[in-house]
Design a protein around this motif. Structure first.
Motif, PDB file in Angstrom:
ATOM      1  N   UNK A 164      13.781 -25.940 -65.290  1.00  0.00           N
ATOM      2  CA  UNK A 164      14.133 -25.757 -66.700  1.00  0.00           C
ATOM      3  C   UNK A 164      14.004 -24.302 -67.138  1.00  0.00           C
ATOM      4  N   UNK A 165      13.063 -23.604 -66.580  1.00  0.00           N
ATOM      5  CA  UNK A 165      12.959 -22.174 -66.878  1.00  0.00           C
ATOM      6  C   UNK A 165      14.185 -21.423 -66.361  1.00  0.00           C
ATOM      7  N   UNK A 166      14.652 -21.780 -65.178  1.00  0.00           N
ATOM      8  CA  UNK A 166      15.863 -21.146 -64.649  1.00  0.00           C
ATOM      9  C   UNK A 166      17.059 -21.453 -65.537  1.00  0.00           C
ATOM     10  N   UNK A 167      17.134 -22.688 -66.035  1.00  0.00           N
ATOM     11  CA  UNK A 167      18.244 -23.064 -66.914  1.00  0.00           C
ATOM     12  C   UNK A 167      18.226 -22.250 -68.202  1.00  0.00           C
ATOM     13  N   UNK A 168      17.046 -22.072 -68.781  1.00  0.00           N
ATOM     14  CA  UNK A 168      16.943 -21.312 -70.030  1.00  0.00           C
ATOM     15  C   UNK A 168      17.212 -19.830 -69.794  1.00  0.00           C
ATOM     16  N   UNK A 169      16.669 -19.293 -68.704  1.00  0.00           N
ATOM     17  CA  UNK A 169      16.853 -17.868 -68.416  1.00  0.00           C
ATOM     18  C   UNK A 169      18.314 -17.538 -68.154  1.00  0.00           C
ATOM     19  N   UNK A 170      19.038 -18.433 -67.502  1.00  0.00           N
ATOM     20  CA  UNK A 170      20.448 -18.193 -67.194  1.00  0.00           C
ATOM     21  C   UNK A 170      21.308 -18.143 -68.451  1.00  0.00           C
ATOM     22  N   UNK A 171      20.836 -18.733 -69.524  1.00  0.00           N
ATOM     23  CA  UNK A 171      21.569 -18.659 -70.792  1.00  0.00           C
ATOM     24  C   UNK A 171      21.572 -17.236 -71.336  1.00  0.00           C
ATOM     25  N   UNK A 172      20.496 -16.480 -71.022  1.00  0.00           N
ATOM     26  CA  UNK A 172      20.273 -15.179 -71.632  1.00  0.00           C
ATOM     27  C   UNK A 172      20.618 -13.991 -70.756  1.00  0.00           C
ATOM     28  N   UNK A 173      20.557 -14.156 -69.441  1.00  0.00           N
ATOM     29  CA  UNK A 173      20.578 -12.965 -68.577  1.00  0.00           C
ATOM     30  C   UNK A 173      21.333 -13.268 -67.289  1.00  0.00           C
ATOM     31  N   UNK A 174      22.030 -12.256 -66.783  1.00  0.00           N
ATOM     32  CA  UNK A 174      22.783 -12.422 -65.533  1.00  0.00           C
ATOM     33  C   UNK A 174      21.853 -12.636 -64.350  1.00  0.00           C
ATOM     34  N   UNK A 175      20.817 -11.821 -64.249  1.00  0.00           N
ATOM     35  CA  UNK A 175      19.853 -11.914 -63.151  1.00  0.00           C
ATOM     36  C   UNK A 175      18.447 -11.782 -63.737  1.00  0.00           C
ATOM     37  N   UNK A 176      17.961 -12.844 -64.357  1.00  0.00           N
ATOM     38  CA  UNK A 176      16.676 -12.768 -65.057  1.00  0.00           C
ATOM     39  C   UNK A 176      15.511 -12.525 -64.101  1.00  0.00           C
ATOM     40  N   UNK A 177      14.509 -11.841 -64.603  1.00  0.00           N
ATOM     41  CA  UNK A 177      13.293 -11.599 -63.830  1.00  0.00           C
ATOM     42  C   UNK A 177      12.451 -12.868 -63.828  1.00  0.00           C
ATOM     43  N   UNK A 178      12.214 -13.394 -62.626  1.00  0.00           N
ATOM     44  CA  UNK A 178      11.423 -14.605 -62.472  1.00  0.00           C
ATOM     45  C   UNK A 178      10.951 -14.678 -61.030  1.00  0.00           C
ATOM     46  N   UNK A 179      10.161 -15.662 -60.714  1.00  0.00           N
ATOM     47  CA  UNK A 179       9.667 -15.844 -59.363  1.00  0.00           C
ATOM     48  C   UNK A 179      10.857 -15.873 -58.385  1.00  0.00           C
TER      49      UNK A 179
END
Length: 371
Positions: free
Chosen positions: A268-283
């Motif tokens: 779910x974090x990946x789903x939310x981050x993909x809404x905002x950023x092309x390559x979001x910073x995450x694990x």
């Protein structure tokens, strides 16, 4: 706590996510010379910083760019959000009265806290995004701090590609996606502070982060019993828990649930981050999920409610990945749509950064002209 305290490690193996179809593993970006833009902005006086932040914020909110508009349109009244409370920890008086000692809160700055934080690193989604509002996985609510983002935080968010209101958009998406009642129980449990066998609870270090670390985990009775009562819904144990096979099984059950919750939450974090950023910073372990969600957003017209329905459908993470990859591998047009969405988000990031640079540079030139 039991007479034979047991320490266990989270050993469950992660499913191999692998790169998305049509995507090469990301290569390290080329080194760029240091950009002084943010340092220049911080050097301005308070009134100048505030004026620039207002100017850019207004300009961006009115810009017709569709990537910008779908994010800023999610803004809400900050003042109506509940203020976040302190992170709770399980208390001996509630779960092991007369057996376990009262817990001591070890705060940031204490050497013991520093050592524990090194063992259990923070797990922050989009660490380059300043957040005045966020989703509280423990309570299932969008909450806020007492003050809104200041001028520096707003400008730094823009510089990193986040339009105004990105923190609240992220929080609302996570709230929408976190809809499984069973996982909500786990979210509440793992949002409590971690505590060792010495009855020291650590400020801002959660059970989720402790289990996520892969390090050896202490499981005091004060944490084991509320898991058994609140998550499993049974009453088979009381403190002190005997050091037998039943206790070992309970600890293994906590470990297994921690891993299941980690898979649920990071999806779910990946789903939310993909809404905002092309390559979001995450694990990096879970970063390969992001391009799959870029495709899902394309397939569902960037509708978060549709993504929430996909996540709530009962499809396993691995089955969802496989289905998306099969569609993309079989249709070059779908691959192109996914990549176009990613490029549009990257173009938004570049646009926002360029506006910050231009505004700061123009202000520096005005200041030079006055001298």
């Amino acid at each position: 706590m039991g007479p034979l305290p047991t320490r266990i490690r989270l050993l469950a193996a992660l499913a191999l996510l692998g790169p998305c179809a049509g995507q090469r593993p990301p290569s390290p970006p080329p080194a760029e010379p240091p950009d002084p833009t943010l340092a220049y902005f911080r050097s301005f006086d308070k009134e100048t910083r505030a004026a620039l932040a207002r100017q850019l914020g207004k300009q961006i909110k009115l810009d017709p760019n569709p990537e910008i508009q779908r994010i800023v349109s999610m803004q809400r009244d900050f003042r109506k959000l509940p203020v976040a409370g302190p992170t709770p920890y399980h208390r001996a008086a509630d779960w092991a009265r007369g057996v376990a000692p009262q817990r001591e809160l070890v705060v940031r700055g204490d050497e013991r806290h520093d050592a524990m934080r090194k063992r259990f690193p923070p797990r922050v989604l989009l660490p380059d995004l300043h957040k005045a509002a966020w989703y509280d996985w423990g309570t299932g609510r969008v909450v806020r701090r007492t003050r809104e983002l200041d001028d520096r935080e707003l400008i730094e968010n823009l510089y990193h590609g986040y339009p105004p209101g990105s923190d609240l958009a992220l929080a609302q998406l996570l709230a929408k996606f976190d809809s499984d009642p069973k996982m909500r129980k786990l979210g509440s449990y793992f949002a409590h502070l971690y505590a060792g066998l010495d009855a020291a609870a650590y400020e801002d270090i959660t059970l989720y982060e402790a289990w996520y670390s892969g390090q050896i985990i202490d499981v005091p009775d004060v944490d084991a019993i509320p898991f058994e009562r609140k998550v499993l819904g049974t009453r088979r144990f009381k403190s002190p828990i005997p050091g037998d096979a039943r206790r070992t099984q309970l600890y293994q059950t906590i470990r297994d649930h921690a891993f299941a919750y980690r898979k649920y939450r990071t999806l779910r974090e990946a789903a939310a981050a993909a809404f905002l950023h092309a390559e979001p910073r995450m694990d990096p372990t879970y970063a390969p999920l992001v391009p799959r969600f870029h495709y899902l957003y394309v397939a569902h017209a960037d509708d978060p409610s549709a993504i929430a329905r996909v996540l709530a459908s009962g499809t396993t993470r691995d089955a969802l990945i496989q289905k998306i990859d099969q569609v993309i591998a079989a249709n070059a047009g779908e691959l192109a749509k996914r990549d176009a969405r990613r490029k549009n988000l990257e173009a938004m990031r570049t646009l926002l950064r360029s506006w910050v640079r231009l505004a700061v540079q123009a202000q520096r030139e005005r200041q030079r002209d006055r001298r």
